[in-house]
Design a protein around this motif. Structure first.
Motif, mmCIF file in Angstrom:
data_model
loop_
_atom_site.group_PDB
_atom_site.id
_atom_site.type_symbol
_atom_site.label_atom_id
_atom_site.label_comp_id
_atom_site.label_asym_id
_atom_site.label_seq_id
_atom_site.Cartn_x
_atom_site.Cartn_y
_atom_site.Cartn_z
ATOM 1 N N PRO A 353 50.871 48.329 32.203
ATOM 2 C CA PRO A 353 49.837 48.333 31.112
ATOM 3 C C PRO A 353 49.140 46.889 30.978
ATOM 4 O O PRO A 353 47.999 46.663 31.072
ATOM 5 C CB PRO A 353 50.509 48.599 29.908
ATOM 6 C CG PRO A 353 51.557 49.422 30.317
ATOM 7 C CD PRO A 353 51.997 49.083 31.593
ATOM 8 N N ASP A 354 50.058 45.876 31.024
ATOM 9 C CA ASP A 354 49.647 44.378 31.162
ATOM 10 C C ASP A 354 48.832 44.291 32.315
ATOM 11 O O ASP A 354 47.733 43.538 32.234
ATOM 12 C CB ASP A 354 50.708 43.413 31.323
ATOM 13 C CG ASP A 354 51.777 43.623 29.891
ATOM 14 O OD1 ASP A 354 50.901 43.893 28.817
ATOM 15 O OD2 ASP A 354 52.869 43.863 30.028
ATOM 16 N N ILE A 359 43.343 43.217 34.810
ATOM 17 C CA ILE A 359 42.164 43.781 35.541
ATOM 18 C C ILE A 359 40.911 43.743 34.763
ATOM 19 O O ILE A 359 39.769 43.203 35.374
ATOM 20 C CB ILE A 359 42.415 44.919 36.506
ATOM 21 C CG1 ILE A 359 43.808 44.838 37.447
ATOM 22 C CG2 ILE A 359 41.298 45.609 36.996
ATOM 23 C CD1 ILE A 359 44.413 46.177 38.127
ATOM 24 N N GLN A 360 40.911 44.396 33.516
ATOM 25 C CA GLN A 360 39.736 44.191 32.829
ATOM 26 C C GLN A 360 39.104 42.892 32.635
ATOM 27 O O GLN A 360 38.108 42.757 32.660
ATOM 28 C CB GLN A 360 40.153 45.036 31.393
ATOM 29 C CG GLN A 360 40.616 46.531 31.563
ATOM 30 C CD GLN A 360 39.376 47.218 32.435
ATOM 31 O OE1 GLN A 360 38.354 47.037 32.530
ATOM 32 N NE2 GLN A 360 40.022 48.259 33.189
ATOM 33 N N GLU A 361 40.174 42.105 32.210
ATOM 34 C CA GLU A 361 39.840 40.553 31.884
ATOM 35 C C GLU A 361 39.332 39.871 33.297
ATOM 36 O O GLU A 361 38.138 39.490 32.923
ATOM 37 C CB GLU A 361 41.026 39.782 31.732
ATOM 38 C CG GLU A 361 41.658 39.607 30.195
ATOM 39 C CD GLU A 361 42.982 39.038 30.182
ATOM 40 O OE1 GLU A 361 43.755 39.546 29.429
ATOM 41 O OE2 GLU A 361 42.978 37.899 30.478
ATOM 42 N N LYS A 364 35.702 41.037 33.596
ATOM 43 C CA LYS A 364 34.632 40.465 32.629
ATOM 44 C C LYS A 364 34.411 38.929 32.839
ATOM 45 O O LYS A 364 33.264 38.452 33.357
ATOM 46 C CB LYS A 364 35.133 40.481 31.440
ATOM 47 C CG LYS A 364 34.759 41.882 30.602
ATOM 48 C CD LYS A 364 35.101 41.624 29.012
ATOM 49 C CE LYS A 364 35.428 43.211 28.694
ATOM 50 N NZ LYS A 364 36.489 43.331 27.724
ATOM 51 N N THR A 365 35.598 38.196 33.230
ATOM 52 C CA THR A 365 35.541 36.874 33.567
ATOM 53 C C THR A 365 34.864 36.548 34.773
ATOM 54 O O THR A 365 33.793 35.473 34.910
ATOM 55 C CB THR A 365 36.978 36.385 33.640
ATOM 56 O OG1 THR A 365 37.586 36.635 32.512
ATOM 57 C CG2 THR A 365 36.972 34.972 33.590
ATOM 58 N N PHE A 366 34.893 37.242 35.723
ATOM 59 C CA PHE A 366 34.373 36.859 36.959
ATOM 60 C C PHE A 366 33.109 37.754 37.229
ATOM 61 O O PHE A 366 32.542 37.573 38.515
ATOM 62 C CB PHE A 366 35.273 36.998 37.989
ATOM 63 C CG PHE A 366 36.360 36.062 37.998
ATOM 64 C CD1 PHE A 366 36.175 34.552 38.306
ATOM 65 C CD2 PHE A 366 37.535 36.256 37.459
ATOM 66 C CE1 PHE A 366 37.071 33.644 38.086
ATOM 67 C CE2 PHE A 366 38.762 35.073 37.296
ATOM 68 C CZ PHE A 366 38.388 33.887 37.529
ATOM 69 N N GLY A 367 32.721 38.627 36.745
ATOM 70 C CA GLY A 367 31.542 39.447 36.829
ATOM 71 C C GLY A 367 31.566 40.402 38.053
ATOM 72 O O GLY A 367 30.601 40.443 38.932
ATOM 73 N N LEU A 368 32.941 41.132 38.388
ATOM 74 C CA LEU A 368 32.985 41.686 39.628
ATOM 75 C C LEU A 368 33.343 43.192 39.335
ATOM 76 O O LEU A 368 33.843 43.445 38.312
ATOM 77 C CB LEU A 368 34.273 41.044 40.361
ATOM 78 C CG LEU A 368 34.208 39.556 40.887
ATOM 79 C CD1 LEU A 368 35.602 39.236 41.207
ATOM 80 C CD2 LEU A 368 33.069 39.513 41.976
ATOM 81 N N ARG A 369 33.062 43.790 40.387
ATOM 82 C CA ARG A 369 33.282 45.336 40.436
ATOM 83 C C ARG A 369 34.712 45.356 40.822
ATOM 84 O O ARG A 369 35.024 44.795 42.077
ATOM 85 C CB ARG A 369 32.504 46.041 41.277
ATOM 86 C CG ARG A 369 32.914 47.319 41.392
ATOM 87 C CD ARG A 369 31.899 48.503 42.171
ATOM 88 N NE ARG A 369 32.663 49.790 42.418
ATOM 89 C CZ ARG A 369 31.761 50.684 43.278
ATOM 90 N NH1 ARG A 369 30.695 50.294 43.939
ATOM 91 N NH2 ARG A 369 32.474 51.647 43.562
ATOM 92 N N ASN A 380 53.224 49.266 41.673
ATOM 93 C CA ASN A 380 52.529 48.582 42.748
ATOM 94 C C ASN A 380 50.915 49.205 42.887
ATOM 95 O O ASN A 380 50.676 50.573 43.051
ATOM 96 C CB ASN A 380 53.221 49.080 43.967
ATOM 97 C CG ASN A 380 52.612 48.726 45.430
ATOM 98 O OD1 ASN A 380 52.678 49.240 46.493
ATOM 99 N ND2 ASN A 380 51.621 47.670 45.386
ATOM 100 N N ILE A 381 50.021 48.454 42.670
ATOM 101 C CA ILE A 381 48.577 48.700 42.143
ATOM 102 C C ILE A 381 47.705 48.089 43.045
ATOM 103 O O ILE A 381 47.825 47.083 43.350
ATOM 104 C CB ILE A 381 47.957 48.288 40.788
ATOM 105 C CG1 ILE A 381 49.023 48.941 39.925
ATOM 106 C CG2 ILE A 381 46.806 48.837 40.576
ATOM 107 C CD1 ILE A 381 49.082 50.706 39.769
ATOM 108 N N HIS A 382 46.964 48.825 44.036
ATOM 109 C CA HIS A 382 45.697 48.359 45.008
ATOM 110 C C HIS A 382 44.624 47.874 44.083
ATOM 111 O O HIS A 382 43.885 48.635 43.540
ATOM 112 C CB HIS A 382 45.450 49.193 46.166
ATOM 113 C CG HIS A 382 46.538 49.500 46.876
ATOM 114 N ND1 HIS A 382 47.188 48.994 47.954
ATOM 115 C CD2 HIS A 382 47.449 50.762 46.767
ATOM 116 C CE1 HIS A 382 48.256 49.562 48.581
ATOM 117 N NE2 HIS A 382 48.524 50.607 47.951
ATOM 118 N N VAL A 383 44.560 46.495 44.192
ATOM 119 C CA VAL A 383 43.360 45.978 43.215
ATOM 120 C C VAL A 383 42.344 45.380 44.231
ATOM 121 O O VAL A 383 42.338 44.679 45.124
ATOM 122 C CB VAL A 383 43.906 44.836 42.292
ATOM 123 C CG1 VAL A 383 42.650 44.031 41.845
ATOM 124 C CG2 VAL A 383 45.166 45.090 41.430
#
Ligand SMILES: Cc1cc2nc3c(=O)[nH]c(=O)nc-3n(C[C@H](O)[C@H](O)[C@H](O)COP(=O)(O)OP(=O)(O)OC[C@H]3O[C@@H](n4cnc5c(N)ncnc54)[C@H](O)[C@@H]3O)c2cc1C
Length: 463
Positions: A353-354, A359-361, A364-369, A380-383
């Motif tokens: 969850p953290d 990822i949400q932050e 927003k911070t970097f204005g990226l998709r 193990n998450i593919h970001v």
């Protein structure tokens, strides 16, 4: 800096493998100069040996003449591992591609490195056996590449990653000696565990020429469940709830809305009902009664945390349809035309969850998709940072976001790579996770195997 091959070197290599197994034309050099990362440097020569002895002879030549040697499996790696950083020789293992033996008494398989993962799985399943590691690239990647990267996949949640299945290896050292590590026995504690040291060593310590793999009985039954959630938080909560209920299905995969919309655009049709913010794909396997019980517990757990809909695949076609969406994720994101900067970070399960909050932050911070999916059960998450490659400012923001992601993941007691390794793509970042003492020790291990630093230079360690 690339150096030309020494005088007479190509002729000496040609003597070893025969002229028909050498490539030096521009198209081949370009093809062998890329992997799934789509970056790198072409080699000066591609050599395609057929035996361990030939591999050893090539290694000796490279070591004597100080020519960089890069081993290549199927070239599906995501971190540039199989690609030179400054020319030299690519040794492609494509002709070492035989399943040597499936031993039904000792429950093991002996294979050459370039057996395609799915081919081995099919072969052992015909004998009622099971080789669990299942990277999404299983139809193209090789077992040798899987061992060198310690590949994982959805089933790692229950069955572990490739390392759990490697019992013994035959390998050629960069200095040309042939070594055999481990044994067919399932227990062995004699000396250092060289087998496991080579697993995940990304082709920097030795060239693997034969692999003995542990097999297990094929689970007689399996069932697959799809749970739809209104938003990512509900899906993440479901993962935590299932782990707390002590449910350990064979796989527990999470896909976010950005990733789902990429598959929809790629296929040209809806893959989930409108309003779906995230999905979980859960597979249970084992004895039929245990599978039924586990799937019921998963369904209850998902409903409890507010799943919009829960359905169980009715038959194998239905199951394939569900998994197809999962397997198409990478291709669909690539088909967007955006640059897909793919990271495979991993955090302790309870920190998933953290990680999604991070990822949400970052969005927003970097204005990226950012599209995220992966093996939620393992943390193990593919970001995937999806970037307009023609926009230098967006590319610069993605670089900052990448570093911020790694720093946050390490702060969450996780790791910057759970599957894809470091190669050259992530080499600048290993200091975020490893201490100077660990890096120095690893470099001493590398020097013990490869005193002249000829094997896969420029990988893992920052230049
Ligand atoms: C669409 C897609 C999906 C993917 N999904 C997953 C996934 O779910 N899980 C996962 O873990 N990875 C995944 N990957 C990454 C990749 O498939 C794996 O890293 C795989 O193990 C690489 O195998 P390969 O045969 O292509 O190796 P290559 O890319 O050829 O090589 C990878 C590394 O292994 C070394 N190597 C290869 N063969 C040998 C050998 N015989 N001896 C010594 N070193 C060797 C190379 O030098 C290089 O450093 C995916 C890739 C793609 C393109």
């Amino acid at each position: 800096m690339a150096r030309p091959l020494p005088e007479g070197f190509a002729a000496a290599v040609r003597e070893v493998v025969g002229p028909e197994h050498i490539r030096a034309d521009v198209a081949s050099l370009e093809a062998y100069g890329q992997d799934a990362l789509e970056q790198g440097h072409p080699p000066d020569l591609v050599v395609i040996p057929a035996t361990t002895r030939e591999v050893a002879a090539i290694a000796r030549l490279c070591n004597e003449r100080l020519v960089p040697l890069v081993v290549r499996g199927a070239g599906t790696g995501y971190t540039g591992g199989a690609v030179p950083t400054r020319g030299g020789v690519v040794v492609s293992m494509e002709r070492l591609n035989r399943i040597i033996e499936i031993d039904e008494t000792n429950l093991l398989a002996i294979v050459e490195p370039n057996v395609v993962t799915a081919d081995l799985q099919r072969a052992v399943e015909k004998a009622g056996l099971f080789y669990p590691p299942d990277p999404a690239s299983l139809d193209t990647s090789s077992i040798g590449g899987n061992v060198a990267e310690c590949a994982g996949g959805p089933r790692a949640f229950k069955y572990g990653t490739t390392k759990r299945y490697v019992l013994a290896l035959e390998a050629v050292l960069p200095t040309g000696e042939i070594v055999e590590t481990g044994s067919k026995a399932v227990k062995s504690v004699v000396g250092y565990d060289l087998t496991q040291l080579l697993v995940g060593s990304e082709g920097t310590l030795a060239i693997i020429t034969k692999i003995t793999l542990r097999l297990i009985p094929k689970p007689p039954a399996r069932a697959t469940l799809l749970a739809l959630f209104g938003d990512i938080q509900a899906a993440v909560d479901a993962v935590t709830a299932l782990i707390r209920r002590r449910v350990v299905p064979a796989s527990l995969e999470l896909v976010d809305a950005d990733s789902l919309s990429a598959v929809r655009d790629h296929l040209g049709r809806e893959v989930v009902p409108p309003g779906t913010g995230a999905v979980l794909i859960v597979e249970a396997d084992g004895m039929q009664s245990a599978v039924d019980d586990e799937i019921d517990r998963v369904a209850d757990g998902c409903r409890e945390v507010g799943a919009m809909r829960v359905s169980v695949a009715a038959d194998e076609n239905d199951r394939d349809r569900l998994w197809n969406v999962r397997r198409l994720l990478s291709a669909s994101l690539m088909a967007t035309g955006l640059l897909k900067i793919n990271h495979d970070v991993v955090v302790p399960r309870g920190r998933v969850p953290d990680l999604f909050r991070v990822i949400q932050e970052l969005k927003k911070t970097f204005g990226l998709r950012i599209a995220a999916f992966g093996h939620a059960g393992d943390g193990n998450i593919h970001v995937n940072l999806m970037v307009d490659r023609t926009n230098p400012r967006e590319l610069a923001r993605a670089k900052q976001a990448e570093r911020a992601l790694f720093e946050r993941v390490v702060a969450l007691e996780g790791s910057i790579s759970g599957e894809h390794g470091i190669g050259f793509a992530k080499a600048p970042y290993i200091g975020i996770e490893l201490s100077p003492e660990e890096i120095a020790l690893m470099k001493r291990v590398k020097a013990a195997f490869d005193p002249n630093g000829i094997l896969n230079p420029g990988k893992i360690f920052p230049a």
